[in-house]
Design a protein around this motif. Structure first.
Motif, PDB file in Angstrom:
ATOM      1  N   ARG A   1       0.828  -1.208   0.000  1.00  0.00           N
ATOM      2  CA  ARG A   1       0.000   0.000   0.000  1.00  0.00           C
ATOM      3  C   ARG A   1       0.864   1.260   0.000  1.00  0.00           C
ATOM      4  O   ARG A   1       0.486   2.290  -0.564  1.00  0.00           O
ATOM      5  N   TYR A   2       2.023   1.170   0.631  1.00  0.00           N
ATOM      6  CA  TYR A   2       2.913   2.327   0.720  1.00  0.00           C
ATOM      7  C   TYR A   2       4.081   2.230  -0.269  1.00  0.00           C
ATOM      8  O   TYR A   2       5.106   2.884  -0.090  1.00  0.00           O
ATOM      9  N   GLY A   3       3.900   1.399  -1.290  1.00  0.00           N
ATOM     10  CA  GLY A   3       4.872   1.336  -2.365  1.00  0.00           C
ATOM     11  C   GLY A   3       6.135   0.582  -2.020  1.00  0.00           C
ATOM     12  O   GLY A   3       7.175   0.782  -2.659  1.00  0.00           O
ATOM     13  N   ILE A   4       6.068  -0.300  -1.008  1.00  0.00           N
ATOM     14  CA  ILE A   4       7.256  -1.026  -0.553  1.00  0.00           C
ATOM     15  C   ILE A   4       7.105  -2.501  -0.913  1.00  0.00           C
ATOM     16  O   ILE A   4       6.053  -3.091  -0.696  1.00  0.00           O
ATOM     17  N   GLY A   5       8.167  -3.082  -1.419  1.00  0.00           N
ATOM     18  CA  GLY A   5       8.132  -4.500  -1.749  1.00  0.00           C
ATOM     19  C   GLY A   5       8.820  -4.779  -3.065  1.00  0.00           C
ATOM     20  O   GLY A   5       9.109  -3.861  -3.853  1.00  0.00           O
ATOM     21  N   THR A   6       9.085  -6.031  -3.315  1.00  0.00           N
ATOM     22  CA  THR A   6       9.778  -6.412  -4.547  1.00  0.00           C
ATOM     23  C   THR A   6       8.843  -6.432  -5.750  1.00  0.00           C
ATOM     24  O   THR A   6       9.293  -6.352  -6.884  1.00  0.00           O
ATOM     25  N   ARG A   7       7.536  -6.540  -5.500  1.00  0.00           N
ATOM     26  CA  ARG A   7       6.570  -6.609  -6.600  1.00  0.00           C
ATOM     27  C   ARG A   7       5.923  -5.250  -6.814  1.00  0.00           C
ATOM     28  O   ARG A   7       5.248  -4.733  -5.929  1.00  0.00           O
TER      29      ARG A   7
ATOM     30  N   TRP B   1       3.513  -4.548  -8.782  1.00  0.00           N
ATOM     31  CA  TRP B   1       2.303  -4.831  -9.532  1.00  0.00           C
ATOM     32  C   TRP B   1       1.113  -4.076  -8.942  1.00  0.00           C
ATOM     33  O   TRP B   1       1.146  -3.633  -7.797  1.00  0.00           O
ATOM     34  N   PRO B   2       0.019  -3.979  -9.715  1.00  0.00           N
ATOM     35  CA  PRO B   2      -1.237  -3.483  -9.131  1.00  0.00           C
ATOM     36  C   PRO B   2      -1.706  -4.440  -8.043  1.00  0.00           C
ATOM     37  O   PRO B   2      -1.358  -5.626  -8.035  1.00  0.00           O
ATOM     38  N   LEU B   3      -2.521  -3.927  -7.132  1.00  0.00           N
ATOM     39  CA  LEU B   3      -2.963  -4.735  -6.006  1.00  0.00           C
ATOM     40  C   LEU B   3      -3.718  -5.985  -6.463  1.00  0.00           C
ATOM     41  O   LEU B   3      -3.596  -7.048  -5.838  1.00  0.00           O
ATOM     42  N   ILE B   4      -4.459  -5.888  -7.550  1.00  0.00           N
ATOM     43  CA  ILE B   4      -5.203  -7.052  -8.031  1.00  0.00           C
ATOM     44  C   ILE B   4      -4.245  -8.191  -8.378  1.00  0.00           C
ATOM     45  O   ILE B   4      -4.507  -9.363  -8.092  1.00  0.00           O
ATOM     46  N   ASP B   5      -3.084  -7.847  -8.969  1.00  0.00           N
ATOM     47  CA  ASP B   5      -2.114  -8.889  -9.318  1.00  0.00           C
ATOM     48  C   ASP B   5      -1.459  -9.462  -8.066  1.00  0.00           C
ATOM     49  O   ASP B   5      -1.167 -10.670  -8.002  1.00  0.00           O
ATOM     50  N   ILE B   6      -1.226  -8.613  -7.088  1.00  0.00           N
ATOM     51  CA  ILE B   6      -0.669  -9.096  -5.817  1.00  0.00           C
ATOM     52  C   ILE B   6      -1.655 -10.062  -5.164  1.00  0.00           C
ATOM     53  O   ILE B   6      -1.273 -11.123  -4.653  1.00  0.00           O
ATOM     54  N   ALA B   7      -2.935  -9.696  -5.172  1.00  0.00           N
ATOM     55  CA  ALA B   7      -3.957 -10.547  -4.566  1.00  0.00           C
ATOM     56  C   ALA B   7      -4.017 -11.908  -5.257  1.00  0.00           C
ATOM     57  O   ALA B   7      -4.073 -12.952  -4.598  1.00  0.00           O
ATOM     58  N   VAL B   8      -3.992 -11.901  -6.584  1.00  0.00           N
ATOM     59  CA  VAL B   8      -4.038 -13.160  -7.333  1.00  0.00           C
ATOM     60  C   VAL B   8      -2.825 -14.013  -6.997  1.00  0.00           C
ATOM     61  O   VAL B   8      -2.931 -15.231  -6.797  1.00  0.00           O
ATOM     62  N   ALA B   9      -1.653 -13.387  -6.908  1.00  0.00           N
ATOM     63  CA  ALA B   9      -0.436 -14.129  -6.584  1.00  0.00           C
ATOM     64  C   ALA B   9      -0.516 -14.747  -5.187  1.00  0.00           C
ATOM     65  O   ALA B   9       0.075 -15.800  -4.934  1.00  0.00           O
TER      66      ALA B   9
END
Length: 342
Positions: free
Chosen positions: A238-244, A246-254
């Motif tokens: 949410r705060y733009g931190i992480g290796t991915r 992607w949009p949140l929808i793609d994170i959720a699917v993953a």
């Protein structure tokens, strides 16, 4: 052993880690204390206690570690673990102040009967379950319940007392003179000091705390379970931190969840933040140096934020989680929490 090194079979790593962890706790040592005594980095010791051993370790390092653990040579890596007696405790600690002689290693029964009910009250103030504290003390649930009733089938060692205090987020000796209210609480909120070199790292640690409802504070040496890691990743994203990126929808699917579930998880952790009072050291220490618009201040800003955290996302985090603003020259960069993409 080859060339002064000990071979660590992959199949033995988890067993060795558990043995190391349990012995350290029995001695009443923190990871930092044992790392110093064993002449290794604390991060290395943390990896070892999590079962992340290299293929080989220097024999001298193993011997130094075993000496710090007060065990016979070869005990740590041996597959035939012999039971060890309860470790002694230096007279400089709590037990010594209760008297002399045997009390250097044992807490008097009369004091134990007083400690139990107070410990139960402090546990309940933190909102911890019997099972959570029992696991942190390396005892069974029935044993902890007996302790809280002031009943001790075996004498309580000072080392066990320290483990109990750590499980309740208390400083040494605070169970011997229990405070009127839990010192880690203020107005019903957990007070959590977050030490990190950048705000980006601090946000990740706050996310892990919220993902575990603060339970990682009780057992900081334990790795997060898969669900907690996922939830911490969602909040950090949410705060733009992480290796991915992607949009949140793609994170959720993953992660194997729906977008709605991801939104609900993030919203729940933001609401949960009201149960904590986070003291982020780098935020307070750096704010005063961020008011200038010079190139030096710009460099300080990047050092303060971290490699990937933007000022906009930092403002969103402090607004949503800390209910405060970052002091900066360009106040127009400040954003409300609703301006961050959902």
């Amino acid at each position: 052993m080859t060339g002064g090194r000990e071979w660590i079979p992959r199949s033995d790593a988890r067993r060795i880690a558990q043995r190391l962890r349990e012995r350290r706790r029995a001695l009443g040592l923190t990871q930092a204390e044992l790392a110093t005594m064993a002449a290794v980095a604390q991060s290395t010791l943390v990896h070892w206690e999590r079962g992340r051993w290299p293929d080989t370790v220097a024999t001298a390092t193993v011997k130094t570690l075993e000496a710090a653990l007060q065990v016979p040579q070869g005990w740590l890596l041996s597959r035939d673990m012999e039971p060890l007696p309860d470790p002694g405790f230096n007279a400089g600690g709590a037990a010594a102040r209760e008297g002399g002689g045997d009390l250097q290693t044992r807490i008097p029964q009369a004091r134990c009967r007083e400690i139990g009910p107070h410990a139960r009250r402090l546990r309940e103030e933190l909102g911890l379950s019997v099972a959570e504290v029992a696991r942190a003390c390396a005892v069974s649930n029935p044993t902890l319940l007996q302790w809280e009733q002031g009943t001790f089938p075996k004498a309580l060692t000072a080392a066990r007392l320290r483990a109990w205090e750590r499980a309740l987020l208390l400083a040494p000796d605070q169970l011997l003179a229990p405070p009127a209210a839990h010192p880690g609480l203020r107005d019903g909120r957990w007070r959590v000091v977050v030490e990190a070199e950048t705000l980006e790292t601090a946000i990740r640690r706050v996310a892990e705390c919220l993902a575990t409802r603060g339970r990682n504070l009780v057992r900081p040496e334990q790795p997060l379970d898969a669900k907690a890691v996922r939830n911490a990743d969602l909040l950090a994203h949410r705060y733009g931190i992480g290796t991915r990126r992607w949009p949140l929808i793609d994170i959720a699917v993953a992660c194997g969840i729906t977008l709605s579930h991801a939104h609900q998880t993030i919203a729940g952790m933001i609401v949960r933040a009201a149960q904590f009072e986070f003291d982020i050291v780098v935020l307070d220490a750096s704010a005063a140096g961020l008011r200038s618009t010079t190139a030096v201040a710009d460099r300080r800003m990047r050092d303060f934020l971290g490699p990937s955290l933007s000022m906009e996302r930092a403002e969103a985090f402090t607004g949503e989680i800390l209910s405060r603003r970052i002091a900066s020259a360009d106040t127009s960069m400040a954003m409300t929490c609703t301006s961050i993409p959902k």
